[in-house]
Motif scaffolding. Structure first.
Motif, PDB file in Angstrom:
ATOM      1  N   LEU A  66       0.827  -1.203   0.000  1.00 22.69           N
ATOM      2  CA  LEU A  66       0.000   0.000   0.000  1.00 22.69           C
ATOM      3  C   LEU A  66       0.863   1.256   0.000  1.00 22.69           C
ATOM      4  N   ALA A  67       1.986   1.196   0.699  1.00 20.90           N
ATOM      5  CA  ALA A  67       2.896   2.343   0.705  1.00 20.90           C
ATOM      6  C   ALA A  67       3.443   2.616  -0.684  1.00 20.90           C
ATOM      7  N   ARG A  68       3.563   1.583  -1.489  1.00 21.94           N
ATOM      8  CA  ARG A  68       4.050   1.757  -2.859  1.00 21.94           C
ATOM      9  C   ARG A  68       2.944   2.264  -3.760  1.00 21.94           C
ATOM     10  N   LEU A  69       1.697   1.852  -3.466  1.00 21.69           N
ATOM     11  CA  LEU A  69       0.562   2.348  -4.243  1.00 21.69           C
ATOM     12  C   LEU A  69       0.229   3.791  -3.892  1.00 21.69           C
ATOM     13  N   PHE A  70       0.503   4.171  -2.630  1.00 19.81           N
ATOM     14  CA  PHE A  70       0.203   5.526  -2.161  1.00 19.81           C
ATOM     15  C   PHE A  70       1.461   6.109  -1.521  1.00 19.81           C
ATOM     16  N   PRO A  71       2.455   6.428  -2.338  1.00 20.26           N
ATOM     17  CA  PRO A  71       3.728   6.929  -1.793  1.00 20.26           C
ATOM     18  C   PRO A  71       3.604   8.367  -1.295  1.00 20.26           C
ATOM     19  N   ASP A  72       4.585   8.783  -0.503  1.00 20.06           N
ATOM     20  CA  ASP A  72       4.637  10.181  -0.073  1.00 20.06           C
ATOM     21  C   ASP A  72       4.777  11.077  -1.299  1.00 20.06           C
ATOM     22  N   ALA A  73       4.063  12.184  -1.269  1.00 19.45           N
ATOM     23  CA  ALA A  73       4.078  13.093  -2.417  1.00 19.45           C
ATOM     24  C   ALA A  73       5.393  13.843  -2.526  1.00 19.45           C
ATOM     25  N   TYR A  74       6.012  14.127  -1.390  1.00 21.70           N
ATOM     26  CA  TYR A  74       7.217  14.954  -1.403  1.00 21.70           C
ATOM     27  C   TYR A  74       8.376  14.194  -0.770  1.00 21.70           C
ATOM     28  N   ARG A  75       9.398  13.986  -1.574  1.00 17.03           N
ATOM     29  CA  ARG A  75      10.603  13.353  -1.064  1.00 17.03           C
ATOM     30  C   ARG A  75      11.782  14.311  -1.163  1.00 17.03           C
ATOM     31  N   GLY A  76      11.772  15.098  -2.228  1.00 18.96           N
ATOM     32  CA  GLY A  76      12.763  16.162  -2.363  1.00 18.96           C
ATOM     33  C   GLY A  76      14.129  15.676  -2.771  1.00 18.96           C
ATOM     34  N   PRO A  77      14.931  16.566  -3.360  1.00 17.67           N
ATOM     35  CA  PRO A  77      16.287  16.210  -3.777  1.00 17.67           C
ATOM     36  C   PRO A  77      17.222  16.127  -2.581  1.00 17.67           C
ATOM     37  N   SER A  78      18.255  15.330  -2.710  1.00 17.12           N
ATOM     38  CA  SER A  78      19.258  15.248  -1.654  1.00 17.12           C
ATOM     39  C   SER A  78      20.201  16.440  -1.746  1.00 17.12           C
ATOM     40  N   THR A  79      20.845  16.728  -0.651  1.00 13.48           N
ATOM     41  CA  THR A  79      21.840  17.797  -0.665  1.00 13.48           C
ATOM     42  C   THR A  79      23.127  17.258  -1.254  1.00 13.48           C
ATOM     43  N   GLU A  80      24.119  18.126  -1.403  1.00 13.06           N
ATOM     44  CA  GLU A  80      25.381  17.695  -1.994  1.00 13.06           C
ATOM     45  C   GLU A  80      26.049  16.601  -1.181  1.00 13.06           C
ATOM     46  N   SER A  81      25.809  16.590   0.125  1.00 10.07           N
ATOM     47  CA  SER A  81      26.424  15.568   0.968  1.00 10.07           C
ATOM     48  C   SER A  81      25.719  14.226   0.853  1.00 10.07           C
ATOM     49  N   SER A  96       4.060  16.175   2.984  1.00 14.39           N
ATOM     50  CA  SER A  96       3.515  14.899   2.507  1.00 14.39           C
ATOM     51  C   SER A  96       2.285  14.507   3.303  1.00 14.39           C
ATOM     52  N   ALA A  97       2.329  14.716   4.626  1.00 13.18           N
ATOM     53  CA  ALA A  97       1.191  14.373   5.479  1.00 13.18           C
ATOM     54  C   ALA A  97      -0.029  15.209   5.117  1.00 13.18           C
ATOM     55  N   GLU A  98       0.195  16.501   4.865  1.00  9.95           N
ATOM     56  CA  GLU A  98      -0.909  17.396   4.502  1.00  9.95           C
ATOM     57  C   GLU A  98      -1.501  17.013   3.154  1.00  9.95           C
ATOM     58  N   PHE A  99      -0.638  16.705   2.198  1.00  8.38           N
ATOM     59  CA  PHE A  99      -1.109  16.313   0.872  1.00  8.38           C
ATOM     60  C   PHE A  99      -1.884  14.998   0.956  1.00  8.38           C
ATOM     61  N   ARG A 100      -1.361  14.040   1.712  1.00  6.26           N
ATOM     62  CA  ARG A 100      -2.007  12.730   1.843  1.00  6.26           C
ATOM     63  C   ARG A 100      -3.394  12.878   2.480  1.00  6.26           C
ATOM     64  N   ARG A 101      -3.487  13.761   3.466  1.00  4.65           N
ATOM     65  CA  ARG A 101      -4.738  13.935   4.215  1.00  4.65           C
ATOM     66  C   ARG A 101      -5.900  14.313   3.309  1.00  4.65           C
ATOM     67  N   PHE A 102      -5.607  15.067   2.244  1.00  4.99           N
ATOM     68  CA  PHE A 102      -6.676  15.551   1.376  1.00  4.99           C
ATOM     69  C   PHE A 102      -6.746  14.834   0.025  1.00  4.99           C
ATOM     70  N   LEU A 152      -1.430  -3.654  -9.957  1.00  4.92           N
ATOM     71  CA  LEU A 152      -1.179  -5.069  -9.671  1.00  4.92           C
ATOM     72  C   LEU A 152       0.308  -5.391  -9.750  1.00  4.92           C
ATOM     73  N   ARG A 153       0.987  -4.835 -10.751  1.00  4.95           N
ATOM     74  CA  ARG A 153       2.422  -5.101 -10.874  1.00  4.95           C
ATOM     75  C   ARG A 153       3.202  -4.468  -9.716  1.00  4.95           C
ATOM     76  N   LEU A 154       2.807  -3.281  -9.297  1.00  3.53           N
ATOM     77  CA  LEU A 154       3.466  -2.656  -8.155  1.00  3.53           C
ATOM     78  C   LEU A 154       3.262  -3.497  -6.890  1.00  3.53           C
ATOM     79  N   THR A 155       2.033  -3.999  -6.714  1.00  2.57           N
ATOM     80  CA  THR A 155       1.724  -4.793  -5.525  1.00  2.57           C
ATOM     81  C   THR A 155       2.494  -6.104  -5.526  1.00  2.57           C
ATOM     82  N   ILE A 156       2.444  -6.825  -6.648  1.00  2.00           N
ATOM     83  CA  ILE A 156       3.150  -8.103  -6.719  1.00  2.00           C
ATOM     84  C   ILE A 156       4.654  -7.888  -6.646  1.00  2.00           C
ATOM     85  N   GLY A 157       5.132  -6.838  -7.317  1.00  2.00           N
ATOM     86  CA  GLY A 157       6.558  -6.542  -7.266  1.00  2.00           C
ATOM     87  C   GLY A 157       7.028  -6.276  -5.845  1.00  2.00           C
ATOM     88  N   THR A 158       6.192  -5.609  -5.055  1.00  2.40           N
ATOM     89  CA  THR A 158       6.538  -5.357  -3.661  1.00  2.40           C
ATOM     90  C   THR A 158       6.589  -6.656  -2.874  1.00  2.40           C
TER      91      THR A 158
END
Length: 210
Positions: A66-81, A96-102, A152-158
């Motif tokens: 389910l986490a793969r079917l409904f991923p967090d909307a915002y992950r953002g780029p990594s810093t240089e480190s 992400s929590a705010e976006f998911r809520r609605f 289905l492929r995302l679910t089975i793949g997970t």
């Protein structure tokens, strides 16, 4: 399973399926609906506007599929480190929590509707027999199928622990070696279903883009 989609006049798609293929696809679609959960149908007397703006969960699902079917909307780029600061992580989690809520309730409803469209279409082929029958999908139904095949492929793949960035696999095997499993391995049917769904998804995309 050699079935694949072909275009039909009017922009739809068609595929020949036998009873076994119909049964497998229907079972997978029903299991997907059960995984996603029951529909949020408004109860009698409930204000439809209130139901429309009902808030959903703010936390990601604990089930990896389910986490793969409904991923967090915002992950953002990594810093240089190579990692984000604690403040950046917290900001992304809050966004992400705010976006998911609605949005998650509506996303779940859409995925259930897509899967139900697949079940309804497959039920029209009841009694196809070993010789099979041709299922014709309208453009709208074909898009519903495309969404469900992807889910289905995302679910089975997970479940098979196939990473999102491992689709290429080793040696052209999209399952990273799982295709070489012996028939006695309990994962083998799931791997075969995963590969078959990939063929259906690919040919349906080609058909809709053709």
């Amino acid at each position: 399973m050699p079935g694949h989609f072909e275009p039909v006049p009017g922009g739809g798609a068609a595929i020949a399926l036998d009873d076994v293929e119909v049964s497998i696809l229907r079972s997978l679609a029903v299991q997907l609906m059960e995984l996603i959960g029951p529909g949020d149908e408004p109860v009698e007397g409930e204000d439809p506007l209130a139901a429309l703006f009902a808030e959903g969960p703010s936390e990601a699902p604990s089930d990896p599929a389910l986490a793969r079917l409904f991923p967090d909307a915002y992950r953002g780029p990594s810093t240089e480190s190579g990692s984000k600061s604690e403040a950046e992580e917290e900001e992304l989690r809050a966004a992400s929590a705010e976006f998911r809520r609605f949005t998650e309730n509506d996303l779940r409803t859409g995925k259930r509707q897509n899967a139900f469209a697949m079940v309804r279409a497959l039920d029209s082929l009841a009694g196809a027999g070993e010789a099979g029958a041709v299922l014709e999908l309208t453009p709208d139904d074909a898009r519903c199928w495309l969404g469900t095949l992807n889910d289905l492929r995302l679910t089975i793949g997970t479940r098979l622990e196939i990473a999102e960035d491992d689709e290429g696999g080793a040696g052209g095997d999209p399952t990273g070696g799982l295709y070489q499993l012996p028939d006695s391995d309990p994962r083998k049917p799931m791997v075969m279903a995963y590969l078959w769904l990939g063929v259906l998804q690919e040919t349906l995309v080609e058909t809709l883009m053709g």
